[in-house]
Motif scaffolding. Structure first.
Motif, PDB file in Angstrom:
ATOM      1  N   ARG A 134       0.821  -1.213   0.000  1.00  0.00           N
ATOM      2  CA  ARG A 134       0.000   0.000   0.000  1.00  0.00           C
ATOM      3  C   ARG A 134       0.856   1.265   0.000  1.00  0.00           C
ATOM      4  N   LEU A 135       2.073   1.167   0.528  1.00  0.00           N
ATOM      5  CA  LEU A 135       2.970   2.322   0.488  1.00  0.00           C
ATOM      6  C   LEU A 135       3.343   2.674  -0.940  1.00  0.00           C
ATOM      7  N   HIS A 136       3.390   1.695  -1.833  1.00  0.00           N
ATOM      8  CA  HIS A 136       3.849   1.986  -3.187  1.00  0.00           C
ATOM      9  C   HIS A 136       2.804   2.735  -4.019  1.00  0.00           C
ATOM     10  N   PHE A 137       1.594   2.902  -3.481  1.00  0.00           N
ATOM     11  CA  PHE A 137       0.659   3.842  -4.114  1.00  0.00           C
ATOM     12  C   PHE A 137       0.078   4.818  -3.077  1.00  0.00           C
ATOM     13  N   PHE A 138       0.847   5.044  -1.998  1.00  0.00           N
ATOM     14  CA  PHE A 138       0.564   6.091  -1.012  1.00  0.00           C
ATOM     15  C   PHE A 138      -0.823   5.966  -0.387  1.00  0.00           C
ATOM     16  N   ALA A 139      -1.236   4.725  -0.141  1.00  0.00           N
ATOM     17  CA  ALA A 139      -2.553   4.521   0.455  1.00  0.00           C
ATOM     18  C   ALA A 139      -2.607   5.004   1.896  1.00  0.00           C
ATOM     19  N   GLN A 140      -1.434   5.204   2.536  1.00  0.00           N
ATOM     20  CA  GLN A 140      -1.419   5.708   3.910  1.00  0.00           C
ATOM     21  C   GLN A 140      -1.868   7.165   3.973  1.00  0.00           C
ATOM     22  N   ILE A 141      -1.759   7.884   2.862  1.00  0.00           N
ATOM     23  CA  ILE A 141      -2.283   9.251   2.787  1.00  0.00           C
ATOM     24  C   ILE A 141      -3.793   9.158   2.565  1.00  0.00           C
ATOM     25  N   PRO A 142      -4.595   9.970   3.263  1.00  0.00           N
ATOM     26  CA  PRO A 142      -6.057   9.844   3.157  1.00  0.00           C
ATOM     27  C   PRO A 142      -6.542   9.814   1.712  1.00  0.00           C
ATOM     28  N   TYR A 143      -7.503   8.928   1.463  1.00  0.00           N
ATOM     29  CA  TYR A 143      -8.108   8.780   0.143  1.00  0.00           C
ATOM     30  C   TYR A 143      -8.940  10.021  -0.198  1.00  0.00           C
ATOM     31  N   PRO A 144      -8.921  10.510  -1.455  1.00  0.00           N
ATOM     32  CA  PRO A 144      -8.203   9.973  -2.612  1.00  0.00           C
ATOM     33  C   PRO A 144      -6.855  10.655  -2.877  1.00  0.00           C
ATOM     34  N   ILE A 145      -6.378  11.475  -1.923  1.00  0.00           N
ATOM     35  CA  ILE A 145      -5.177  12.266  -2.173  1.00  0.00           C
ATOM     36  C   ILE A 145      -3.989  11.368  -2.501  1.00  0.00           C
ATOM     37  N   GLY A 146      -3.775  10.332  -1.683  1.00  0.00           N
ATOM     38  CA  GLY A 146      -2.638   9.448  -1.910  1.00  0.00           C
ATOM     39  C   GLY A 146      -2.710   8.730  -3.243  1.00  0.00           C
ATOM     40  N   TYR A 147      -3.906   8.243  -3.589  1.00  0.00           N
ATOM     41  CA  TYR A 147      -4.078   7.537  -4.866  1.00  0.00           C
ATOM     42  C   TYR A 147      -3.765   8.469  -6.034  1.00  0.00           C
ATOM     43  N   TYR A 148      -4.313   9.684  -5.981  1.00  0.00           N
ATOM     44  CA  TYR A 148      -4.086  10.622  -7.084  1.00  0.00           C
ATOM     45  C   TYR A 148      -2.631  11.075  -7.148  1.00  0.00           C
ATOM     46  N   LEU A 149      -1.997  11.217  -5.983  1.00  0.00           N
ATOM     47  CA  LEU A 149      -0.587  11.605  -5.967  1.00  0.00           C
ATOM     48  C   LEU A 149       0.273  10.548  -6.651  1.00  0.00           C
ATOM     49  N   SER A 150       0.050   9.283  -6.326  1.00  0.00           N
ATOM     50  CA  SER A 150       0.816   8.217  -6.965  1.00  0.00           C
ATOM     51  C   SER A 150       0.463   8.107  -8.446  1.00  0.00           C
ATOM     52  N   GLY A 151      -0.817   8.302  -8.779  1.00  0.00           N
ATOM     53  CA  GLY A 151      -1.228   8.220 -10.179  1.00  0.00           C
ATOM     54  C   GLY A 151      -0.611   9.308 -11.032  1.00  0.00           C
ATOM     55  N   PHE A 152      -0.625  10.543 -10.540  1.00  0.00           N
ATOM     56  CA  PHE A 152      -0.032  11.634 -11.322  1.00  0.00           C
ATOM     57  C   PHE A 152       1.491  11.544 -11.344  1.00  0.00           C
ATOM     58  N   THR A 153       2.082  10.978 -10.290  1.00  0.00           N
ATOM     59  CA  THR A 153       3.524  10.728 -10.330  1.00  0.00           C
ATOM     60  C   THR A 153       3.858   9.761 -11.458  1.00  0.00           C
ATOM     61  N   ALA A 154       3.076   8.682 -11.570  1.00  0.00           N
ATOM     62  CA  ALA A 154       3.274   7.733 -12.670  1.00  0.00           C
ATOM     63  C   ALA A 154       3.021   8.393 -14.023  1.00  0.00           C
ATOM     64  N   PHE A 155       2.009   9.249 -14.083  1.00  0.00           N
ATOM     65  CA  PHE A 155       1.671   9.934 -15.342  1.00  0.00           C
ATOM     66  C   PHE A 155       2.810  10.841 -15.796  1.00  0.00           C
ATOM     67  N   PHE A 156       3.371  11.615 -14.875  1.00  0.00           N
ATOM     68  CA  PHE A 156       4.477  12.505 -15.243  1.00  0.00           C
ATOM     69  C   PHE A 156       5.772  11.725 -15.460  1.00  0.00           C
ATOM     70  N   PHE A 157       5.860  10.542 -14.856  1.00  0.00           N
ATOM     71  CA  PHE A 157       7.009   9.691 -15.136  1.00  0.00           C
ATOM     72  C   PHE A 157       7.012   9.266 -16.599  1.00  0.00           C
ATOM     73  N   LEU A 158       5.817   9.090 -17.184  1.00  0.00           N
ATOM     74  CA  LEU A 158       5.747   8.796 -18.612  1.00  0.00           C
ATOM     75  C   LEU A 158       6.404   9.901 -19.437  1.00  0.00           C
ATOM     76  N   PHE A 159       6.150  11.165 -19.039  1.00  0.00           N
ATOM     77  CA  PHE A 159       6.797  12.286 -19.728  1.00  0.00           C
ATOM     78  C   PHE A 159       8.316  12.176 -19.609  1.00  0.00           C
ATOM     79  N   ALA A 160       8.791  11.887 -18.402  1.00  0.00           N
ATOM     80  CA  ALA A 160      10.234  11.807 -18.186  1.00  0.00           C
ATOM     81  C   ALA A 160      10.850  10.683 -19.007  1.00  0.00           C
ATOM     82  N   ILE A 161      10.154   9.544 -19.113  1.00  0.00           N
ATOM     83  CA  ILE A 161      10.686   8.415 -19.878  1.00  0.00           C
ATOM     84  C   ILE A 161      10.752   8.748 -21.360  1.00  0.00           C
TER      85      ILE A 161
END
Length: 529
Positions: A134-161
């Motif tokens: 659950r840490l790898h998608f920030f589920a410890q941060i209150p929903y939905p903030i943690g989920y969206y934070l990990s999702g947008f991190t992955a999304f911007f990682f696509l730009f970096a790649i």
């Protein structure tokens, strides 16, 4: 590519990378251990699992265990196999009987140990494997903030790649074979970043894409829900194939005792290699009782073979089914394919080990990118104030990221020797120790010191993990192997190798700093003051 386009891509790659670097490192580091989520849980509890990828074969016995503590008549009862551990998830709907006891008029969820029959709440059964997953998608941060934070991190990682590949496109082959560790520091970090980035590119691209899909797909389906369905989420889910059938209660009890195991045996006989992962009993004990079985074919038979069948109890008639061998909806097929690719659960332990190694390689790519960013901005023509700020940012980044290795190793030891672990215990110990380590390395020392001593402490603690397991349980690797406790043995071996490599790198491969490194370290100490 013209110079202006190259500069735009280069700066996009740099900015997107440095902004998400810490969050991305946490995702990849915790995500690497998440490939062994079930093994970590079984290691912590010293459990052996004999039935994998499906519910146990004796569900009538499991229901009898549940009935000792809960009234099932009039409820919707759902049993789910989530992970390859001894616990299965049990969901009890509110009783549909108006005369039911007060405690039966509320829904309930708990885990059932299929060996002992013990039940525990989610927080009581919380284990380190679940925490790291659950840490790898920030589920410890209150929903939905943690989920969206990990999702947008992955999304911007696509730009970096993508921008990173385009920047290096013309020299992608020649740069892949170049590594110059004895030249200036920027060249060393750049070569490492480029070579390892290209090695891990397919892995990183797949996980960036699937991670973004699972974490932020709700943002993209919301306009669809509003535009085409006028906000009717139930209708949209029905069209996508996610809606569940509803069966009304007749209020008349079944006269004869009933068993569900024969239905499972019939389904497995008609659909060979079908692993039943979910069982739902609608209107338990009622004449309109229905049984829904869900699952999937083994991946070596069909990669994307999800299926479902519903029986009516009173006449054993099949009222609906989705044959996993032939029928799959497009939406379910896409979601299941992406999920299997992301979890890496379709090719056994070997694929998970490879994915674990590629995840750690991705961590090195992230850290080397931070160092490239820092060294490129550590020049005499840059004002000292900006140089100090850049160095402080990099030092904090490195402290947060590198301290995860010793903190995680220490947490493995703590959950093993503690008399009882709960969600609160794991949260408190892990995050408090991580914060203390981050502050220690951020406030007092250089990046070189952080790098060396996180590897040394992580290596020592990593080697102590299997030792703590042996001393606490009184059982050693030869016992785990002889008794087929392969998950326990896997984690012991994993930490032994990881700890040994960390110590080897820290003590022998980092070596004594050369003249160029000494000048950089002197500059770092000056900037720290």
């Amino acid at each position: 590519m013209e110079k202006r386009g190259h500069n735009i891509l280069f700066h996009t790659h740099t900015v997107s990378g440095i902004v998400i670097s810490v969050a991305l490192y946490v995702i990849f580091f915790a995500g690497s251990f998440s490939f062994f989520r079930d093994a970590v849980t079984n290691w912590q509890l010293s459990h052996k699992v004999t039935v994998n990828d499906q519910l146990p074969l004796d569900l009538d016995r499991q229901l009898a265990q549940i009935a000792l503590k809960h009234t099932l008549t009039g409820r919707d009862v759902e049993l789910n196999h989530y992970y390859n551990v001894r616990n299965i998830g049990v969901s009890l709907g509110a009783s549909k009987d108006s005369l039911a006891r007060v405690e039966d008029q509320n829904a309930a969820f708990f885990y059932l140990d299929t060996d002992t029959g013990d039940t525990n709440t989610y927080m009581e059964s919380y284990a380190l494997g679940e925490f790291l997953y659950r840490l790898h998608f920030f589920a410890q941060i209150p929903y939905p903030i943690g989920y969206y934070l990990s999702g947008f991190t992955a999304f911007f990682f696509l730009f970096a790649i993508v921008t990173g590949i385009l920047v290096h496109w013309k020299k992608i082959v020649s740069h892949f074979y170049v590594f110059r560790p004895w030249t200036k520091l920027k060249t060393l970090w750049t070569d490492a970043h480029t070579a390892l980035g290209l090695i891990g590119f397919p892995f990183q691209f797949v996980y960036a894409l699937t991670g973004a899909f699972f974490m932020i797909n709700g943002i993209f389906t919301f306009p669809l829900e509003l535009g085409l369905y006028d906000g009717d989420e139930a209708k949209m889910n029905a069209d996508l194939g996610y809606a569940q059938a509803v069966y009304d209660s007749h209020g008349i009890p079944l006269e004869n005792p009933f068993r569900i195991d024969p239905f499972l045996e019939q389904t497995r006989a008609e659909w060979p290699n079908f692993n039943i992962t979910g069982v739902q009993l609608h209107n338990y004990g009622d004449t309109n009782m229905h049984l829904t079985l869900t699952g999937k074919l083994a991946p070596n038979v069909k990669f994307n073979g999800t299926g479902q069948r519903t029986y009516r109890f009173r006449d054993r008639k099949i009222v609906s089914e989705t044959d996993p061998r032939t029928n799959n909806t497009y939406s379910a097929g896409v979601a299941n394919t992406l999920l299997r690719i992301h979890l890496g659960d379709y090719a056994g332990t070997a694929l998970r080990v490879i994915s674990f190694l590629l995840g750690l390689v991705s961590c090195v790519v992230i850290l080397s990118g931070v160092m490239v960013w820092l060294v490129a901005r550590d020049k005499q023509n840059i004002p000292p104030k900006r140089r100090r700020f850049n160095y402080l940012v990099a030092k904090v980044y490195m402290a947060i990221c590198l301290s995860m290795l010793p903190v995680t190793a220490l947490e493995f030891i703590l959950v093993k020797v503690a008399p009882r672990t709960t969600m609160e215990f794991i949260y408190t110990t892990y995050f408090c120790i991580w914060l203390a380590a981050t502050l220690f390395f951020s406030l007092r020392h250089t990046i070189a010191f952080t790098n060396r001593w996180t590897l040394i402490s992580g290596g020592i603690l990593g080697l102590l993990v299997p030792l703590a397991n042996g001393l606490h349980s009184g059982k050693w690797p030869w016992f785990w192997y002889a008794e087929s406790y392969f998950d326990v043995l896997l984690i012991d071996v994993l930490w032994t190798i990881l700890g040994a490599i960390s110590l080897w790198v820290a003590l022998f491969k980092l070596g004594k700093p050369n003249s160029a490194s000494k000048r950089v370290m002197a500059g770092q100490r000056k900037l720290s003051q």
